[in-house]
Design a protein around this motif. Structure first.
Motif, mmCIF file in Angstrom:
data_model
loop_
_atom_site.group_PDB
_atom_site.id
_atom_site.type_symbol
_atom_site.label_atom_id
_atom_site.label_comp_id
_atom_site.label_asym_id
_atom_site.label_seq_id
_atom_site.Cartn_x
_atom_site.Cartn_y
_atom_site.Cartn_z
ATOM 1 N N LEU A 1 0.845 -1.192 0.000
ATOM 2 C CA LEU A 1 0.000 0.000 0.000
ATOM 3 C C LEU A 1 0.879 1.241 0.000
ATOM 4 C CD1 LEU A 1 -2.817 1.309 0.167
ATOM 5 C CD2 LEU A 1 -2.594 1.228 2.666
ATOM 6 N N LEU A 2 0.683 2.079 -1.021
ATOM 7 C CA LEU A 2 1.355 3.378 -1.095
ATOM 8 C C LEU A 2 0.408 4.453 -0.588
ATOM 9 C CD1 LEU A 2 2.818 3.180 -4.724
ATOM 10 C CD2 LEU A 2 4.108 2.911 -2.597
ATOM 11 N N ARG A 3 0.950 5.385 0.163
ATOM 12 C CA ARG A 3 0.195 6.579 0.547
ATOM 13 C C ARG A 3 1.016 7.790 0.135
ATOM 14 N NH1 ARG A 3 -2.512 8.456 6.371
ATOM 15 N NH2 ARG A 3 -3.678 10.213 5.441
ATOM 16 N N GLY A 4 0.476 8.562 -0.774
ATOM 17 C CA GLY A 4 1.217 9.702 -1.290
ATOM 18 C C GLY A 4 2.476 9.287 -2.021
ATOM 19 N N GLY A 5 2.465 8.110 -2.613
ATOM 20 C CA GLY A 5 3.613 7.622 -3.360
ATOM 21 C C GLY A 5 4.665 6.924 -2.523
ATOM 22 N N ASN A 6 4.473 6.848 -1.207
ATOM 23 C CA ASN A 6 5.448 6.229 -0.312
ATOM 24 C C ASN A 6 4.900 4.927 0.273
ATOM 25 O OD1 ASN A 6 7.385 8.424 -0.439
ATOM 26 N ND2 ASN A 6 5.915 9.591 0.775
ATOM 27 N N PRO A 7 5.728 3.889 0.389
ATOM 28 C CA PRO A 7 5.264 2.620 0.948
ATOM 29 C C PRO A 7 4.804 2.788 2.394
ATOM 30 C CG PRO A 7 7.358 2.336 -0.195
ATOM 31 C CD PRO A 7 7.129 3.810 -0.072
ATOM 32 N N ALA A 8 3.551 2.424 2.666
ATOM 33 C CA ALA A 8 2.986 2.565 4.006
ATOM 34 C C ALA A 8 2.824 1.225 4.708
ATOM 35 C CB ALA A 8 1.636 3.274 3.926
ATOM 36 N N PHE A 9 2.613 0.170 3.936
ATOM 37 C CA PHE A 9 2.404 -1.151 4.531
ATOM 38 C C PHE A 9 2.698 -2.213 3.482
ATOM 39 C CE2 PHE A 9 0.026 -4.874 5.950
ATOM 40 C CZ PHE A 9 0.343 -4.896 7.308
ATOM 41 N N GLY A 10 3.190 -3.353 3.947
ATOM 42 C CA GLY A 10 3.459 -4.457 3.042
ATOM 43 C C GLY A 10 3.209 -5.794 3.689
ATOM 44 N N LEU A 11 2.738 -6.739 2.891
ATOM 45 C CA LEU A 11 2.492 -8.101 3.362
ATOM 46 C C LEU A 11 2.935 -9.086 2.300
ATOM 47 C CD1 LEU A 11 0.947 -10.029 5.484
ATOM 48 C CD2 LEU A 11 -0.917 -9.941 3.836
ATOM 49 N N MET A 12 3.645 -10.130 2.718
ATOM 50 C CA MET A 12 3.919 -11.281 1.866
ATOM 51 C C MET A 12 3.206 -12.468 2.489
ATOM 52 S SD MET A 12 5.376 -14.314 0.989
ATOM 53 C CE MET A 12 6.959 -14.882 1.604
ATOM 54 N N HIS A 13 2.306 -13.083 1.717
ATOM 55 C CA HIS A 13 1.503 -14.196 2.216
ATOM 56 C C HIS A 13 1.808 -15.441 1.400
ATOM 57 C CE1 HIS A 13 -2.690 -16.229 2.472
ATOM 58 N NE2 HIS A 13 -1.945 -16.629 3.476
ATOM 59 N N GLN A 14 2.174 -16.526 2.079
ATOM 60 C CA GLN A 14 2.349 -17.825 1.434
ATOM 61 C C GLN A 14 1.241 -18.733 1.968
ATOM 62 O OE1 GLN A 14 2.554 -20.732 0.578
ATOM 63 N NE2 GLN A 14 4.268 -21.168 -0.740
ATOM 64 N N PRO A 15 0.146 -18.875 1.209
ATOM 65 C CA PRO A 15 -1.009 -19.595 1.752
ATOM 66 C C PRO A 15 -0.790 -21.082 1.962
ATOM 67 C CG PRO A 15 -1.366 -19.009 -0.558
ATOM 68 C CD PRO A 15 -0.123 -18.296 -0.124
ATOM 69 N N PHE A 16 0.110 -21.700 1.193
ATOM 70 C CA PHE A 16 0.336 -23.142 1.339
ATOM 71 C C PHE A 16 1.036 -23.448 2.661
ATOM 72 C CE2 PHE A 16 2.544 -27.172 0.600
ATOM 73 C CZ PHE A 16 1.510 -27.965 0.123
ATOM 74 N N THR A 17 2.038 -22.650 3.016
ATOM 75 C CA THR A 17 2.758 -22.847 4.282
ATOM 76 C C THR A 17 2.102 -22.093 5.434
ATOM 77 O OG1 THR A 17 4.247 -20.982 3.853
ATOM 78 C CG2 THR A 17 4.942 -23.148 3.062
ATOM 79 N N ARG A 18 1.092 -21.272 5.115
ATOM 80 C CA ARG A 18 0.352 -20.469 6.104
ATOM 81 C C ARG A 18 1.278 -19.502 6.842
ATOM 82 N NH1 ARG A 18 -1.739 -23.811 10.062
ATOM 83 N NH2 ARG A 18 -0.379 -25.522 9.422
ATOM 84 N N GLU A 19 2.137 -18.836 6.053
ATOM 85 C CA GLU A 19 3.060 -17.853 6.613
ATOM 86 C C GLU A 19 2.729 -16.455 6.098
ATOM 87 O OE1 GLU A 19 7.313 -19.723 7.381
ATOM 88 O OE2 GLU A 19 6.725 -19.915 5.287
ATOM 89 N N ARG A 20 2.890 -15.471 6.970
ATOM 90 C CA ARG A 20 2.713 -14.071 6.596
ATOM 91 C C ARG A 20 3.850 -13.243 7.184
ATOM 92 N NH1 ARG A 20 -3.854 -12.857 7.069
ATOM 93 N NH2 ARG A 20 -4.502 -14.682 5.828
ATOM 94 N N PHE A 21 4.443 -12.415 6.334
ATOM 95 C CA PHE A 21 5.473 -11.468 6.735
ATOM 96 C C PHE A 21 4.908 -10.079 6.456
ATOM 97 C CE2 PHE A 21 7.420 -15.400 5.495
ATOM 98 C CZ PHE A 21 8.522 -15.581 6.315
#
Length: 262
Positions: free
Chosen positions: A107-127
């Motif tokens: 998610l960018l807000r005003g062109g700057n990264p505000a939040f990020g998520l990497m989701h691997q649904p098979f291993t059920r991991e989220r970063f």
């Protein structure tokens, strides 16, 4: 929208994309090559289904927000809030049944990264990360992500998705760093950046990245204490030649080697 509500919405995006993608994993899925050049650039029905599901949910919930996605392009990219989506980062791993792939939601807000998520649904991991902190959620529990200290490249574990991502004029620069590194590992895609945030890898160097390849990963790396820029030290938001390091000393040394042949 409160921070709690926002995190709940991102969790919905991750769950929705995972439900669309997982039925295709380790199946007899068809693969198309969308590459314009010699390099194989695969896309599958899983990529398209995952992004379509996320776009529908975003447009229903936040109709004023913009979206930039790998499969379906841009809508209102000049909006204050812009979602940057890669439904399957690591499609080559996905189509071969390997686990080094994930869904990137930035998610960018005003062109700057505000939040990020990497989701691997098979291993059920989220970063996930917001630039100020980062965390891991998985089958073995939740914890804060922190990069590890590394004094120099001689002690560093280096990663790149493939040697083939570099143009001919970029190969010597990468090889200068690789020659100094303790160990090099290929094939990580988005997982390499998350392993850097988790303190298992020290340096990731790549080229030819698009915004949807990196935007979601920036707040995770920075939230864990790392540094991510272009090879010339500029913000990494637009992609291109990217260098990420867990320790600023390794980042500075790698930049020097990338930009100076002597």
């Amino acid at each position: 929208m409160t921070a709690v509500d926002f995190e709940a919405f991102v969790d919905r995006l991750a769950a929705t994309s995972g439900e669309a993608i997982l039925p295709f994993f380790r199946s007899s899925i068809g693969v198309e090559d969308k590459g314009a050049g010699a390099m194989f650039d695969p896309v599958t029905a899983a990529d398209r289904a995952g992004e379509a599901a996320m776009r529908r949910l975003i447009m229903e919930t936040f109709p004023s927000h913009g979206i930039v996605g790998e499969e379906y392009g841009s809508e209102h990219p000049d909006a204050e809030f812009v979602w940057v989506l890669d439904p399957i980062d690591g499609t080559r791993a996905f189509i071969t049944g390997l686990l080094a792939w994930g869904t990137l939601i930035g998610l960018l807000r005003g062109g700057n990264p505000a939040f990020g998520l990497m989701h691997q649904p098979f291993t059920r991991e989220r970063f996930s990360g917001d630039g100020g902190s980062a965390r891991y959620q998985g089958p073995n529990g939740n914890r804060r992500l922190r990069t590890r200290h590394c004094p120099d490249i001689a002690h560093a574990v280096l990663s790149a998705t493939s040697p083939a991502i570099f143009d001919m004029d970029e190969i010597p620069a990468f090889q200068r760093v690789e020659a100094r590194a303790k160990h090099t590992r290929y094939g990580g895609d988005c997982y390499a950046y998350c392993m850097l945030a988790a303190g298992h890898i020290d340096l990731v160097i790549e080229a030819g990245l698009q915004p949807y390849d990196i935007v979601a990963l920036i707040p995770i790396i920075e939230g864990a204490g790392g540094v991510v820029t272009t090879w010339d030290g500029q913000p990494a938001t637009k992609g291109g030649r990217i260098i990420a390091a867990g320790d600023k000393r390794v980042h500075a040394e790698a930049m020097e080697l990338l930009n100076h042949s002597a």
